[in-house]
Design a protein around this motif. Structure first.
Motif, PDB file in Angstrom:
ATOM      1  N   TRP A  10       3.605  13.403  26.764  1.00 40.04           N
ATOM      2  CA  TRP A  10       4.912  13.087  26.163  1.00 40.04           C
ATOM      3  C   TRP A  10       4.812  13.033  24.639  1.00 40.04           C
ATOM      4  N   LEU A  11       3.736  12.448  24.131  1.00 41.33           N
ATOM      5  CA  LEU A  11       3.539  12.395  22.672  1.00 41.33           C
ATOM      6  C   LEU A  11       3.445  13.796  22.092  1.00 41.33           C
ATOM      7  N   GLU A  12       2.701  14.676  22.755  1.00 43.17           N
ATOM      8  CA  GLU A  12       2.540  16.061  22.280  1.00 43.17           C
ATOM      9  C   GLU A  12       3.864  16.818  22.276  1.00 43.17           C
ATOM     10  N   LEU A  13       4.776  16.432  23.174  1.00 42.38           N
ATOM     11  CA  LEU A  13       6.087  17.098  23.242  1.00 42.38           C
ATOM     12  C   LEU A  13       7.068  16.553  22.202  1.00 42.38           C
ATOM     13  N   GLY A  14       6.619  15.551  21.442  1.00 44.24           N
ATOM     14  CA  GLY A  14       7.454  15.046  20.354  1.00 44.24           C
ATOM     15  C   GLY A  14       8.208  13.769  20.654  1.00 44.24           C
ATOM     16  N   ILE A  15       7.893  13.093  21.763  1.00 37.56           N
ATOM     17  CA  ILE A  15       8.547  11.827  22.063  1.00 37.56           C
ATOM     18  C   ILE A  15       7.875  10.720  21.250  1.00 37.56           C
ATOM     19  N   PRO A  16       8.622   9.981  20.455  1.00 39.03           N
ATOM     20  CA  PRO A  16       8.021   8.908  19.650  1.00 39.03           C
ATOM     21  C   PRO A  16       7.369   7.843  20.530  1.00 39.03           C
ATOM     22  N   GLN A  17       6.295   7.278  20.040  1.00 43.78           N
ATOM     23  CA  GLN A  17       5.536   6.266  20.782  1.00 43.78           C
ATOM     24  C   GLN A  17       6.415   5.097  21.233  1.00 43.78           C
ATOM     25  N   GLU A  18       7.340   4.695  20.363  1.00 41.47           N
ATOM     26  CA  GLU A  18       8.169   3.527  20.690  1.00 41.47           C
ATOM     27  C   GLU A  18       9.173   3.811  21.822  1.00 41.47           C
ATOM     28  N   LYS A  19       9.356   5.078  22.178  1.00 44.83           N
ATOM     29  CA  LYS A  19      10.285   5.428  23.263  1.00 44.83           C
ATOM     30  C   LYS A  19       9.575   5.571  24.612  1.00 44.83           C
TER      31      LYS A  19
END
Length: 601
Positions: free
Chosen positions: A151-160
């Motif tokens: 998810w992080l690699e796909l651009g989802i911010p950590q806080e989400k």
């Protein structure tokens, strides 16, 4: 976006990704551990556990192999676990589940990437509205760090990205046992719209987990919730989408009570009518047992709220036509208006009689209570008794009690009634542990000479003869899809694409009665699963069998036996004990699926 556009968009997206589109399976599940299809993955359960090979084995509804490791479907579902919650802004009994599935074709990276691409690029839902959940790990199951990184690699911010425990982010199995695993879920505006299940384990009835040889993907996206999320003009609930609005407008024509002033009755009627239409179309009839009981409860609950809205006597006729109009293009099997309306006419006529008679009984019971000291426990006892013994609606009993006992604490009484139901369910679960093979026969009762259980045992033995007779007459295309037995009748579902003639039905019946008259001995032998398959013992394809199995034979010896089947028993000792066998109904319950109902006398 309309529901039709969303269905087509989803199927086209996954077809372009190399998935085979598979039609929805019947709502009446062939999985003996559940009454209804509650998830899109149910028709694919045997592929995850390795019971079926997608390239070699015949898929029960396609009647050909899947010929693909990756498939997608839109599945009609029915769940009744939250029936009392229906009427709020999100709970439903009938719903549709969009799903993509893989049996070793791909795993987490592709599943997450596909879902995100569809949500971001095709549905164009803004990231600000989205949250992601990931499994936090528990006991022997590790934290899902892999999904988090994807998810992080796909651009989802950590806080989400939120880590949650097993209660929220571990799914399955469907039924008593089956494939299951950690999940990652997509939320829009705080509502879950897509659940990505990473099938890594097989869970047995005793809750023991075993690693699957082949990891699989099972996803489920609720059509109703997803449709709400993609509307250009923001709407408050799923009931404002085109999957509900036409029904609510149809109800509005028959009442002076505004939807917005009292939305709950509208929502319940609209939801329940969908389930009612689909169930009757698949051959279910109202009764006091199993699926028929669920249908009866939906019908009576819908009538309860129709009375609240003061709808006319035949209020359901126009709604049945509207449901069929809305769904028949995608589910053509429901286009059976005369049959559905006829079943409703008969059932609601019985219900009105029950209400009249039940009200007399209730008034007498209330008069008795007036002569004694009462409390919430006593009132809850009466509510439960009226429902359990007479089928009298809980809400109506409470209304009558409120008239006679002004100080009644309605919520407290309801809670105590729910406690009764929980105790009743626990007793039922304990009884179910003595049952076998999905036929509902209690071995202890057979041994004690219980008449009803003896009849069910005879019917169970008759279905073994029926299974072989069907193959004799119709050919090897016949495969058992499920069975259900009570003391009144046996129901046997099987795959067969052709039409069954009256002559063939007569011949099948004659063969079964011939084998009964031959007084064939019935015996079993325990052997390895491999050995049983070598002697062509018939196995229910959806079942996951242990390495050592019990095979029942009907014949003089193992070699000449007319019937050989994997089974847990019990059976008659000799086929002559069965009596006379009669087929009372043959019907189609889905594409390539037939159902026989039979009796003994």
């Amino acid at each position: 976006m309309t529901s039709k556009e969303l269905r087509n968009l989803f199927l086209k997206f996954f077809e372009d990704k190399g998935h085979k589109i598979v039609k929805a399976s019947p709502l009446v599940s062939t999985d003996s551990s559940v009454l209804f299809t509650t998830a899109g993955m149910q028709q694919f359960k045997p592929y995850y556990s390795g019971v079926l090979d997608p390239f070699k084995d015949i898929h029960p509804f396609l009647l050909t192999p899947l010929n693909s490791l990756n498939v997608c479907s839109i599945q009609k579902c029915l769940r009744t676990s939250d029936i009392d919650e229906v009427g709020d802004e999100s709970h439903l009994t009938f719903f549709e589940m969009l799903g993509n599935f893989s049996f070793g074709g791909y795993f987490k990276k592709e599943a997450i990437s596909y879902a995100w691409e569809f949500v971001k690029d095709y549905l164009q839902i803004d990231l600000s509205r989205i949250e992601i959940t990931v499994f936090n790990g528990e006991k022997e199951i590790p934290k899902d760090e892999e999904s988090y990184k994807i998810w992080l690699e796909l651009g989802i911010p950590q806080e989400k990205i939120i880590f949650k425990g097993r209660e929220d982010n571990f799914w399955g199995p469907t039924g008593k046992e089956g494939p299951c695993g950690p999940t990652s879920e997509i939320y829009v505006d705080g509502v879950e719209i897509w659940n990505l299940v990473f099938n890594e384990y097989f869970q047995y009835e005793d809750k023991k987990l075993e690693k699957l040889k082949t990891k699989g993907i099972d996803t489920g996206a609720g059509l109703e919730r997803m449709l709400k999320a993609v509307q250009k003009e923001k709407i408050e609930t799923i009931f404002e989408t085109d999957l509900f609005k036409p029904l609510i407008e149809e109800i509005q024509k028959q009442t002076n009570l505004s939807y917005y002033s009292s939305p709950k009755p509208y929502r319940i009627i609209a939801d329940h009518l969908k389930g009612i239409v689909f169930l009757i179309a698949e051959g279910i009839e109202p009764s006091n047992i199993d699926r028929g009981y669920v249908l009866r409860r939906l019908i009576r609950r819908a009538q309860r709220y129709a009375n609240y809205l003061s709808l006319k006597d035949n209020w359901y006729e126009s709604l049945v036509l509207k449901v069929i109009e809305m769904y028949k293009e995608f589910y053509p099997e429901i286009d059976q208006a005369p049959k559905i309306i006829s079943v409703l006419n008969e059932e609601l006529s019985k219900f009105q009689k029950l209400l009249k008679e039940g009200l007399k009984i209730l008034k007498k019971e209330i008069e008795k209570l007036k002569t004694q000291e009462i409390n919430d426990q006593v009132l809850a006892n009466l509510v439960f008794k009226m429902y359990e013994s007479f089928g009298f609606p809980i809400e109506l009993t409470l209304e009558e009690l409120k008239i006679s006992f002004k100080t009644i604490d309605e919520e407290l009484v309801k809670n105590k009634v729910q406690e009764f139901f929980k105790i009743h369910q626990e007793i039922s679960k304990k009884g179910a542990t003595k049952k076998f093979g999905g036929h509902g026969i209690d071995i202890s009762k057979v041994e004690a000479g219980d008449e009803e259980e003896i009849i069910k045992t005879k019917l169970h033995s008759a279905t073994h003869l029926l299974h072989q007779a069907l193959i004799d007459v119709l050919g090897n295309e016949v495969k058992q899809m499920g069975s259900d037995i009570n003391f009144e009748r046996a129901r046997f579902d099987f795959s067969y694409s052709g039409k069954i003639t009256n002559e063939e039905i007569k011949k099948i019946e004659e063969i079964v009665n011939s084998k009964i008259k031959q007084a064939l001995p019935v015996f079993f032998k325990e052997m390895s699963k491999e050995e049983a398959l070598k002697i062509n013992a018939k196995a229910f394809f959806k079942e996951k069998y242990p390495e050592i199995v019990k095979v029942y034979f009907m014949g003089q010896d193992e070699n000449s036996a007319y019937s050989k089947e994997f089974c847990g028993g019990p059976h008659v000792k000799n086929t002559k004990e069965i009596g006379n066998f009669r087929i009372i109904k043959v019907e189609s319950i889905g594409e390539g699926i037939k159902r026989i109902r039979a009796k003994i006398f």
